[in-house]
Design an enzyme around this catalytic site. Structure first.
Site, PDB file in Angstrom:
ATOM      1  N   GLY A  66       0.826  -1.185   0.000  1.00 24.69           N
ATOM      2  CA  GLY A  66       0.000   0.000   0.000  1.00 24.69           C
ATOM      3  C   GLY A  66       0.872   1.250   0.000  1.00 24.69           C
ATOM      4  O   GLY A  66       2.092   1.180   0.087  1.00 24.69           O
ATOM      5  N   ASP A  68       2.062   5.251  -1.464  1.00 27.12           N
ATOM      6  CA  ASP A  68       2.483   5.866  -2.716  1.00 27.12           C
ATOM      7  C   ASP A  68       4.001   5.790  -2.839  1.00 27.12           C
ATOM      8  O   ASP A  68       4.612   4.808  -2.424  1.00 27.12           O
ATOM      9  CB  ASP A  68       1.973   7.312  -2.782  1.00 27.12           C
ATOM     10  CG  ASP A  68       1.678   7.774  -4.196  1.00 27.12           C
ATOM     11  OD1 ASP A  68       2.644   8.042  -4.933  1.00 27.12           O
ATOM     12  OD2 ASP A  68       0.494   7.880  -4.573  1.00 27.12           O
ATOM     13  N   TYR A  71      11.235   7.158  -0.705  1.00 31.39           N
ATOM     14  CA  TYR A  71      12.668   6.977  -0.950  1.00 31.39           C
ATOM     15  C   TYR A  71      13.271   6.179   0.185  1.00 31.39           C
ATOM     16  O   TYR A  71      12.910   6.372   1.352  1.00 31.39           O
ATOM     17  CB  TYR A  71      13.371   8.340  -1.035  1.00 31.39           C
ATOM     18  CG  TYR A  71      14.880   8.242  -0.948  1.00 31.39           C
ATOM     19  CD1 TYR A  71      15.636   7.866  -2.059  1.00 31.39           C
ATOM     20  CD2 TYR A  71      15.543   8.525   0.242  1.00 31.39           C
ATOM     21  CE1 TYR A  71      17.019   7.761  -1.971  1.00 31.39           C
ATOM     22  CE2 TYR A  71      16.918   8.420   0.336  1.00 31.39           C
ATOM     23  CZ  TYR A  71      17.652   8.036  -0.773  1.00 31.39           C
ATOM     24  OH  TYR A  71      19.014   7.925  -0.683  1.00 31.39           O
ATOM     25  N   PHE A 146       8.002  -0.913   7.376  1.00 30.43           N
ATOM     26  CA  PHE A 146       8.191   0.466   7.837  1.00 30.43           C
ATOM     27  C   PHE A 146       9.586   0.974   7.509  1.00 30.43           C
ATOM     28  O   PHE A 146      10.518   0.206   7.270  1.00 30.43           O
ATOM     29  CB  PHE A 146       7.945   0.574   9.342  1.00 30.43           C
ATOM     30  CG  PHE A 146       8.892  -0.234  10.198  1.00 30.43           C
ATOM     31  CD1 PHE A 146      10.148   0.257  10.543  1.00 30.43           C
ATOM     32  CD2 PHE A 146       8.527  -1.486  10.671  1.00 30.43           C
ATOM     33  CE1 PHE A 146      11.011  -0.479  11.345  1.00 30.43           C
ATOM     34  CE2 PHE A 146       9.387  -2.237  11.468  1.00 30.43           C
ATOM     35  CZ  PHE A 146      10.630  -1.726  11.801  1.00 30.43           C
ATOM     36  N   CYS A 163       4.993   9.855  -0.098  1.00 28.87           N
ATOM     37  CA  CYS A 163       3.736   9.183   0.239  1.00 28.87           C
ATOM     38  C   CYS A 163       2.542   9.839  -0.443  1.00 28.87           C
ATOM     39  O   CYS A 163       1.409   9.760   0.038  1.00 28.87           O
ATOM     40  CB  CYS A 163       3.537   9.123   1.751  1.00 28.87           C
ATOM     41  SG  CYS A 163       4.897   8.302   2.619  1.00 28.87           S
TER      42      CYS A 163
END
Length: 205
Positions: A66, A68, A71, A146, A163
């Site tokens: 999930g 967007d 980096y 994460f 994101c």
């Protein structure tokens, strides 16, 4: 839980390791947590908007998570939990909230106050976004995870809408503290605390 310290590796190698461990957990193997730093790379979630790549020269790996575009690079602590969520409640929303709580605890252990923003996934400080989360699930086994900014060069974020958010300021534990913090310090804390906090918030059944 098996802790894998993958040091600093490329994104394709990390993805291959995740794929292998996901298969093992699906076959009843032990859950795992991969901790690493990436060589510089941009990634974008399956439903991410390529318009959030502001520099046409950038190539981003599109992956089955999930979120967007983001980096990854040296100075970030990246964690990929490979968990059997089928035994931990089958609740993806609750899993995301657990990851946020875990990251807030990691920040707090360094004297940095992190918080969540309603309607958005991740962790912020008054100085900006400090941690990103993007997960994928296969037959209720998790992958991806994460990224906590410890001491990265944050200039690569200027080439994207992090994101998918315009004008999103990015910060790090080192910037918030005003001194350089080693990724290894956070890696040790994560290895020591992740499973205990997981079993408290998402106990295995």
């Amino acid at each position: 839980m098996v802790i894998h310290d993958a040091a600093v590796i490329g994104y394709p190698e990390a993805l291959a390791l995740q794929e292998r461990l996901v298969g093992e957990v699906q076959q009843g193997g032990e859950e795992a947590l991969i901790l690493l730093e990436h060589t510089p790379v941009y990634t974008i979630g399956a439903g991410g908007d390529s318009g959030n790549l502001l520099d046409p020269a950038i190539t981003a790996h599109r992956v089955n998570r999930g979120g967007d575009v983001t980096y990854h690079g040296p100075g970030q602590l990246v964690g990929y939990p490979i968990l059997d969520l089928g035994r931990r409640g089958r609740d993806l929303h609750r899993y995301l909230r657990f990851l946020e709580l875990f990251l807030i605890e990691m920040c707090g252990s360094m004297g940095v106050a992190g918080f969540t923003v309603p309607g958005k996934t991740g962790v912020w400080t008054p100085g900006g976004k400090i941690a990103a989360i993007g997960v994928g699930v296969r037959r209720w086994v998790s992958m991806h995870g994460f990224c906590l900014n410890v001491a990265p060069d944050i200039s690569p974020f200027q080439s994207i809408n992090p994101c998918g958010m315009r004008d999103c300021r990015i910060t790090s534990i080192s910037l918030e503290r005003g001194e350089t913090v080693a990724v290894g310090e956070l890696k040790k804390l994560a290895a020591a605390r992740f499973e205990t906090l997981l079993n408290t918030h998402l106990p295995s059944r």
